[in-house]
Design an enzyme around this catalytic site. Sequence first.
Site, PDB file in Angstrom:
ATOM      1  N   GLY A  23     -16.095   1.785   3.291  1.00 58.33           N
ATOM      2  CA  GLY A  23     -17.032   2.289   2.209  1.00 58.33           C
ATOM      3  C   GLY A  23     -17.275   1.159   1.578  1.00 58.33           C
ATOM      4  N   GLY A  25     -19.291  -1.334   1.677  1.00 54.66           N
ATOM      5  CA  GLY A  25     -20.300  -1.770   1.713  1.00 54.66           C
ATOM      6  C   GLY A  25     -20.597  -3.320   2.952  1.00 54.66           C
ATOM      7  N   LYS A  26     -19.456  -3.221   3.559  1.00 54.28           N
ATOM      8  CA  LYS A  26     -19.387  -4.364   4.638  1.00 54.28           C
ATOM      9  C   LYS A  26     -20.466  -4.438   5.501  1.00 54.28           C
ATOM     10  CE  LYS A  26     -15.455  -3.254   6.922  1.00 54.28           C
ATOM     11  NZ  LYS A  26     -15.012  -1.977   6.083  1.00 54.28           N
ATOM     12  N   THR A  27     -21.055  -3.389   6.181  1.00 58.56           N
ATOM     13  CA  THR A  27     -22.342  -3.246   7.181  1.00 58.56           C
ATOM     14  C   THR A  27     -23.528  -3.574   6.375  1.00 58.56           C
ATOM     15  OG1 THR A  27     -20.970  -1.755   8.635  1.00 58.56           O
ATOM     16  CG2 THR A  27     -23.596  -2.091   8.633  1.00 58.56           C
ATOM     17  N   SER A  28     -23.612  -2.980   5.177  1.00 55.47           N
ATOM     18  CA  SER A  28     -24.853  -3.309   4.612  1.00 55.47           C
ATOM     19  C   SER A  28     -24.845  -4.884   4.178  1.00 55.47           C
ATOM     20  CB  SER A  28     -24.904  -2.505   2.989  1.00 55.47           C
ATOM     21  OG  SER A  28     -24.905  -1.373   3.557  1.00 55.47           O
ATOM     22  N   ASP A  50     -17.295  -2.465  14.292  1.00 52.22           N
ATOM     23  CA  ASP A  50     -16.559  -1.438  13.332  1.00 52.22           C
ATOM     24  C   ASP A  50     -16.837  -0.083  14.047  1.00 52.22           C
ATOM     25  OD1 ASP A  50     -16.182   0.610  11.429  1.00 52.22           O
ATOM     26  OD2 ASP A  50     -17.390  -0.475   9.877  1.00 52.22           O
ATOM     27  N   THR A 508     -19.936   5.678   5.148  1.00 53.16           N
ATOM     28  CA  THR A 508     -18.669   5.376   5.613  1.00 53.16           C
ATOM     29  C   THR A 508     -17.540   6.557   5.501  1.00 53.16           C
ATOM     30  OG1 THR A 508     -19.164   3.028   5.656  1.00 53.16           O
ATOM     31  CG2 THR A 508     -16.857   3.670   5.879  1.00 53.16           C
TER      32      THR A 508
END
Length: 589
Positions: A23, A25-28, A50, A508
């Site tokens: 949550g 914001g790794k993917t963003s 992920d 997430t």
Amino acid sequence: MFQSFHPKNVVHTPFLFLTGKGGVGKTSTACATAVALADSGRKVLLISTDPASNLQDVFAIELSNAPRSVPNVENLFISNLDPHTSAETYREKVVGPYRGVLPDSVVATMEEQLSGACTVEIAAFDEFSTLLTNEELIHQYDHIIFDTAPTGHTLRLLQLPTAWSGFLDVSTHGASCLGPLSGLADKKNLYAETVEVLSDNSKTTLLLVTRPDASSLLEASHASMELKEIGVSNQLLIVNGLLQNYIKEDEVSTAFYNRQRDALTQIPATLKQLAIYSLPFVSYSLTGVTNLRYLFTEGLVPTQENKNENYTSNISELKDVIDEFSESKTKLIFTMGKGGVGKTTVASVIAVGLAEKGHRVHLTTTDPASHIAYHFQNSELDNNLTISSINPKEEVQKYKAEVLASAGKNLNHEGLAYLEEDLNSPCTEEIAVFRAFAEVVAKSENEIVVIDTAPTGHTLLLLDAAQSYSKEIAKSTGEVPVSVTELLPKIRDPKETSVVIVTLAETTPVLEASRLQDDLRRADIYPKWWVINQSLFAADTSDPILKGKAMSEKEWIHEVTTNLAERCAIVQWISEEKVGYEKLKDFIL
């Protein structure tokens, strides 16, 4: 406060790994970084390992494990490795040869040992190790970005020589990672090469992504130390979602800004040693190439009108949850969810609400930060409420000592080293803590027990398997105490027990909560209530950034209320921190 993060000025190594708690914001961040590097003329491959990956949603294209070009972004290619699929394949590779050879009960136990998070992570590592050491693939790209990085625990396990020895065949332990590692001996050289690449500062940069809140910063600190221990030292910290300004006349805006700044004054010392960058809190969803490009510019995306009148009017409140528990005479209540969603607060409010209704209540937690003690500081408790705290570190040490005393007494030095590392698994902590939960419940009579937090379905099934099959299989989780044996059926009885899943209205947290619910259902536990906590959508703010963020919650509120929860309550984001028994009552008035 911190220098702004821009990839083309910071990223200089061919491999880039992003890690951090769910949550943050790794993917963003990974997606925006990949687009920015590609826009600067570099050829980039973005790969997600992920389990909650939403790369396909971010770019609005179908993905597989084969790299695919991204429309309107020259030089960018992405792929999505599904670790759950990898884990299923991996599990069958290990268990398959024993089907029809060993008793069905033994095979079932083996399957459950290979159903935990450790198996998923090691299977994912198996996938991207192949990519990381593929010279033909590497030479095609200037940068390969991985979302997300492996934990230090996984990397240490893969480095231990006993992982490839006959120790696996004779161990009498097996509560965590021995099963997942049992099919890896033929890839020792591949993993050794992978760990070497990760530890090479000229090849790999680790981006630790965090939010400006205490729990995210603490987890980033733990990850930093854990990965440094195995040589991954080229680390940077990105504080994501930092509100740049606030509206003085807006109570929510002012409190939001001040809470973030207060958290950042308590950055752990380990993180202060790193170069620290920041990314802004934005009003728009970080999906689509256009929005991803905005993240590293001064431009603002227009905020949608916040038309949320009456949208949450048909959703319950937290007091409705408490009323239902009181009327149904539920005896055991777990709050469950990913870190940072506020499950400790929800557990505390439920306990206070039930005590106010005249029930005798015991509230306990495994939170190492003692947040329950913080919530009730300097306040007098109602006579109906008692509080305790289970220390995970102490319980793990107690459990480790028991296992080492029994399973480790006949091991050589290498075997003992491997067993000790195996016991550092998250699975071990969960089992040790659950045993402590069981002891608390066993000692409680004529009262409601509220527990923050619940064990996963995998843990329950593993303990149940150990209880049923320990006489038939050499690898067991050890002797199951009577308190655990008696508690397992009680947890599965909906008349006795209820699980409250706590989430935020964000991608997430909701996806993770959904997987937790699936996991519990495997163990025949069916959560009735979900609580959407800290909702800006349900709050009243005129701040254009926060209003825009509130609109992005709508999709996930709909997902929870329509597709996931049997019943749902929503708690709005509040500007005042509620500390003390009397203040906690405000949530239910």
